[in-house]
Design a protein around this motif. Structure first.
Motif, PDB file in Angstrom:
ATOM      1  N   PRO A  29      16.329  -8.972   9.703  1.00 31.23           N
ATOM      2  CA  PRO A  29      14.985  -9.489   9.399  1.00 31.23           C
ATOM      3  C   PRO A  29      15.039 -10.966   9.038  1.00 31.23           C
ATOM      4  O   PRO A  29      16.050 -11.452   8.506  1.00 31.23           O
ATOM      5  N   THR A  30      13.958 -11.673   9.316  1.00 27.82           N
ATOM      6  CA  THR A  30      13.932 -13.117   9.109  1.00 27.82           C
ATOM      7  C   THR A  30      14.284 -13.514   7.682  1.00 27.82           C
ATOM      8  O   THR A  30      15.062 -14.449   7.456  1.00 27.82           O
ATOM      9  N   VAL A  31      13.719 -12.813   6.695  1.00 23.45           N
ATOM     10  CA  VAL A  31      13.998 -13.154   5.294  1.00 23.45           C
ATOM     11  C   VAL A  31      15.476 -12.946   4.977  1.00 23.45           C
ATOM     12  O   VAL A  31      16.105 -13.751   4.286  1.00 23.45           O
ATOM     13  N   THR A  32      16.070 -11.880   5.504  1.00 21.96           N
ATOM     14  CA  THR A  32      17.487 -11.619   5.281  1.00 21.96           C
ATOM     15  C   THR A  32      18.342 -12.710   5.919  1.00 21.96           C
ATOM     16  O   THR A  32      19.342 -13.146   5.348  1.00 21.96           O
ATOM     17  N   LEU A  33      17.932 -13.162   7.108  1.00 23.90           N
ATOM     18  CA  LEU A  33      18.654 -14.249   7.765  1.00 23.90           C
ATOM     19  C   LEU A  33      18.660 -15.501   6.894  1.00 23.90           C
ATOM     20  O   LEU A  33      19.688 -16.156   6.732  1.00 23.90           O
ATOM     21  N   THR A  34      17.501 -15.813   6.321  1.00 26.16           N
ATOM     22  CA  THR A  34      17.343 -17.055   5.556  1.00 26.16           C
ATOM     23  C   THR A  34      18.008 -16.995   4.193  1.00 26.16           C
ATOM     24  O   THR A  34      18.761 -17.899   3.813  1.00 26.16           O
ATOM     25  N   ASP A  35      17.735 -15.914   3.443  1.00 31.33           N
ATOM     26  CA  ASP A  35      18.141 -15.863   2.045  1.00 31.33           C
ATOM     27  C   ASP A  35      19.527 -15.259   1.812  1.00 31.33           C
ATOM     28  O   ASP A  35      20.177 -15.569   0.816  1.00 31.33           O
TER      29      ASP A  35
ATOM     30  N   THR B 281      19.976  -3.265  -2.757  1.00 27.29           N
ATOM     31  CA  THR B 281      18.579  -2.981  -3.055  1.00 27.29           C
ATOM     32  C   THR B 281      17.927  -4.305  -3.452  1.00 27.29           C
ATOM     33  O   THR B 281      18.350  -4.939  -4.423  1.00 27.29           O
ATOM     34  N   LEU B 282      16.944  -4.732  -2.693  1.00 27.80           N
ATOM     35  CA  LEU B 282      16.325  -6.045  -2.899  1.00 27.80           C
ATOM     36  C   LEU B 282      14.904  -5.897  -3.434  1.00 27.80           C
ATOM     37  O   LEU B 282      14.106  -5.140  -2.881  1.00 27.80           O
ATOM     38  N   PRO B 283      14.563  -6.602  -4.511  1.00 32.43           N
ATOM     39  CA  PRO B 283      13.236  -6.443  -5.119  1.00 32.43           C
ATOM     40  C   PRO B 283      12.129  -7.106  -4.312  1.00 32.43           C
ATOM     41  O   PRO B 283      12.331  -8.114  -3.637  1.00 32.43           O
ATOM     42  N   ILE B 284      10.961  -6.502  -4.384  1.00 31.88           N
ATOM     43  CA  ILE B 284       9.732  -7.133  -3.886  1.00 31.88           C
ATOM     44  C   ILE B 284       8.997  -7.640  -5.120  1.00 31.88           C
ATOM     45  O   ILE B 284       8.705  -6.862  -6.038  1.00 31.88           O
ATOM     46  N   LEU B 285       8.730  -8.925  -5.164  1.00 31.12           N
ATOM     47  CA  LEU B 285       8.190  -9.546  -6.377  1.00 31.12           C
ATOM     48  C   LEU B 285       6.807 -10.154  -6.140  1.00 31.12           C
ATOM     49  O   LEU B 285       6.450 -10.511  -5.020  1.00 31.12           O
ATOM     50  N   ALA B 286       6.058 -10.266  -7.230  1.00 32.84           N
ATOM     51  CA  ALA B 286       4.773 -10.964  -7.212  1.00 32.84           C
ATOM     52  C   ALA B 286       5.034 -12.391  -7.693  1.00 32.84           C
ATOM     53  O   ALA B 286       5.379 -12.600  -8.865  1.00 32.84           O
ATOM     54  N   TYR B 287       4.899 -13.354  -6.809  1.00 36.53           N
ATOM     55  CA  TYR B 287       5.220 -14.746  -7.137  1.00 36.53           C
ATOM     56  C   TYR B 287       3.971 -15.525  -7.538  1.00 36.53           C
ATOM     57  O   TYR B 287       2.972 -15.532  -6.806  1.00 36.53           O
ATOM     58  N   VAL B 288       4.074 -16.187  -8.697  1.00 44.03           N
ATOM     59  CA  VAL B 288       2.957 -16.976  -9.230  1.00 44.03           C
ATOM     60  C   VAL B 288       3.489 -18.254  -9.872  1.00 44.03           C
ATOM     61  O   VAL B 288       4.661 -18.319 -10.258  1.00 44.03           O
ATOM     62  N   PRO B 289       2.657 -19.282 -10.018  1.00 43.42           N
ATOM     63  CA  PRO B 289       3.070 -20.478 -10.754  1.00 43.42           C
ATOM     64  C   PRO B 289       3.322 -20.138 -12.225  1.00 43.42           C
ATOM     65  O   PRO B 289       2.797 -19.143 -12.751  1.00 43.42           O
ATOM     66  N   ALA B 290       4.103 -20.941 -12.894  1.00 38.63           N
ATOM     67  CA  ALA B 290       4.465 -20.692 -14.291  1.00 38.63           C
ATOM     68  C   ALA B 290       3.247 -20.626 -15.207  1.00 38.63           C
ATOM     69  O   ALA B 290       3.283 -19.942 -16.241  1.00 38.63           O
TER      70      ALA B 290
ATOM     71  N   GLN C  39       7.379 -17.719   3.449  1.00 42.32           N
ATOM     72  CA  GLN C  39       7.528 -19.004   2.763  1.00 42.32           C
ATOM     73  C   GLN C  39       6.180 -19.705   2.640  1.00 42.32           C
ATOM     74  O   GLN C  39       5.885 -20.333   1.616  1.00 42.32           O
ATOM     75  N   ILE C  40       5.352 -19.604   3.665  1.00 46.57           N
ATOM     76  CA  ILE C  40       4.011 -20.189   3.584  1.00 46.57           C
ATOM     77  C   ILE C  40       3.182 -19.442   2.548  1.00 46.57           C
ATOM     78  O   ILE C  40       2.392 -20.050   1.809  1.00 46.57           O
ATOM     79  N   ALA C  41       3.359 -18.129   2.455  1.00 45.59           N
ATOM     80  CA  ALA C  41       2.650 -17.357   1.433  1.00 45.59           C
ATOM     81  C   ALA C  41       3.001 -17.881   0.049  1.00 45.59           C
ATOM     82  O   ALA C  41       2.124 -18.041  -0.815  1.00 45.59           O
ATOM     83  N   GLN C  42       4.282 -18.172  -0.176  1.00 43.85           N
ATOM     84  CA  GLN C  42       4.688 -18.728  -1.467  1.00 43.85           C
ATOM     85  C   GLN C  42       4.099 -20.131  -1.669  1.00 43.85           C
ATOM     86  O   GLN C  42       3.708 -20.495  -2.780  1.00 43.85           O
ATOM     87  N   ALA C  43       4.031 -20.910  -0.609  1.00 47.01           N
ATOM     88  CA  ALA C  43       3.464 -22.252  -0.716  1.00 47.01           C
ATOM     89  C   ALA C  43       1.996 -22.190  -1.122  1.00 47.01           C
ATOM     90  O   ALA C  43       1.530 -22.976  -1.968  1.00 47.01           O
ATOM     91  N   VAL C  44       1.260 -21.250  -0.536  1.00 51.47           N
ATOM     92  CA  VAL C  44      -0.156 -21.093  -0.876  1.00 51.47           C
ATOM     93  C   VAL C  44      -0.297 -20.622  -2.324  1.00 51.47           C
ATOM     94  O   VAL C  44      -1.200 -21.057  -3.049  1.00 51.47           O
ATOM     95  N   ALA C  45       0.611 -19.734  -2.768  1.00 44.15           N
ATOM     96  CA  ALA C  45       0.597 -19.303  -4.170  1.00 44.15           C
ATOM     97  C   ALA C  45       0.878 -20.484  -5.094  1.00 44.15           C
ATOM     98  O   ALA C  45       0.254 -20.632  -6.154  1.00 44.15           O
TER      99      ALA C  45
ATOM    100  N   ASP D 182      13.649 -15.158  -1.870  1.00 41.26           N
ATOM    101  CA  ASP D 182      14.025 -15.886  -3.072  1.00 41.26           C
ATOM    102  C   ASP D 182      12.850 -16.770  -3.488  1.00 41.26           C
ATOM    103  O   ASP D 182      12.002 -17.128  -2.654  1.00 41.26           O
ATOM    104  N   SER D 183      12.817 -17.126  -4.773  1.00 39.35           N
ATOM    105  CA  SER D 183      11.742 -17.967  -5.278  1.00 39.35           C
ATOM    106  C   SER D 183      11.800 -19.367  -4.680  1.00 39.35           C
ATOM    107  O   SER D 183      12.875 -19.957  -4.544  1.00 39.35           O
ATOM    108  N   ARG D 184      10.628 -19.879  -4.331  1.00 36.89           N
ATOM    109  CA  ARG D 184      10.514 -21.256  -3.861  1.00 36.89           C
ATOM    110  C   ARG D 184       9.373 -21.946  -4.603  1.00 36.89           C
ATOM    111  O   ARG D 184       8.539 -21.285  -5.204  1.00 36.89           O
ATOM    112  N   PHE D 185       9.381 -23.264  -4.580  1.00 39.48           N
ATOM    113  CA  PHE D 185       8.316 -24.070  -5.181  1.00 39.48           C
ATOM    114  C   PHE D 185       8.180 -23.801  -6.688  1.00 39.48           C
ATOM    115  O   PHE D 185       7.079 -23.892  -7.242  1.00 39.48           O
ATOM    116  N   GLU D 186       9.286 -23.418  -7.338  1.00 35.00           N
ATOM    117  CA  GLU D 186       9.328 -23.182  -8.787  1.00 35.00           C
ATOM    118  C   GLU D 186       8.401 -22.045  -9.212  1.00 35.00           C
ATOM    119  O   GLU D 186       7.927 -22.012 -10.355  1.00 35.00           O
TER     120      GLU D 186
END
Length: 246
Positions: free
Chosen positions: A37-43, A97-106, A160-166, A178-182
């Protein structure tokens, strides 16, 4: 024209047989084609490959279509990484086992939470991968089981774009990257079932699969074991697979 697909399959099979015969003649596993999968390739896979040495096989990689799965092994791939349990006809190993996380700004209200319940999560504007992808399938299953509904979603083919929009403050990205954009990754709570003593968090399992008759099956298995150790080194022992119940 109806014969054309069959002819193409025969040519592909002949090429695969020729390549396998050449690989067997050479002996060691000099090259390896990995589909994931693309995410596995990248991370996971890219940093793992960066740590390989001159004596390790030279990898080529391709993105794995969620609908393709282990079929890629019959189309030229030496090794497949997938979040679906491989069919019994393939040799396979549970990698992590890889977690699915809800990513938000601090500064987001969810950032301070130890975990977020599904019933609370769906009240937010969610930035999700499309229906049918690994992470979306896992999340949809829990949402359905809880008897709740999404209040508002937007789909992104790129996590990654989803994280950027978040990061721009336009929603909560639910991805396995993995976490991006802090961004802060908040675990998603899954209520305990009748066979469990405590609640767990939403995750997907990563498996490796290969053809049992592959000429370098032993080398592939060793590589997968090394990859599993690397994932633990990268993310911690909580990424280890849960042992199967006796």
């Amino acid at each position: 024209m109806r014969f054309l697909p069959t002819a193409r399959n025969l040519v592909a099979a002949a090429d695969n047989a020729k390549n396998a015969a050449e690989a067997i003649r050479k002996g060691p596993l000099d090259t390896i084609h990995i589909a994931a999968p693309t995410v596995t390739l990248t991370d996971v896979l890219a940093p793992f490959i960066a740590g390989l040495g001159p004596g390790d096989p030279v990898p080529t990689v391709s993105a794995l279509d969620p609908n393709q799965g282990c079929d890629a092994l019959e189309q030229g791939a030496d090794l497949v990484l997938t979040t679906v349990v491989p069919p019994q006809r393939f040799s396979h190993q549970w990698v992590a086992t890889l977690p699915i996380l809800a990513y938000v700004p601090a500064a987001h209200a969810l950032a301070a939470k130890e975990y977020v319940c599904v019933s609370e999560l769906v009240a937010h504007h969610l930035l999700l991968s499309p229906t049918g992808t690994y992470t979306r399938t896992a999340l949809d299953a829990v949402v359905t089981a809880q008897g709740v509904e999404y209040s508002s979603i937007r789909e992104f083919t790129s996590s990654q774009i989803a994280q950027a929009v978040a990061a721009a403050g336009h929603g909560v990205a639910v991805v396995s990257d993995d976490s991006r954009f802090e961004l802060v990754g908040v675990p998603i709570s899954v209520p305990a079932t009748a066979n469990e003593t405590q609640r767990s968090t939403l995750a997907i399992d990563l498996f490796a699969a290969w053809q049992p008759e592959h000429h370098a099956a032993a080398a592939l298995e060793r590589l997968v074991t090394t990859l599993g150790g690397y994932v633990v080194h990268l993310y911690g022992a909580n990424m280890l697979p849960v042992p199967a119940a006796e």
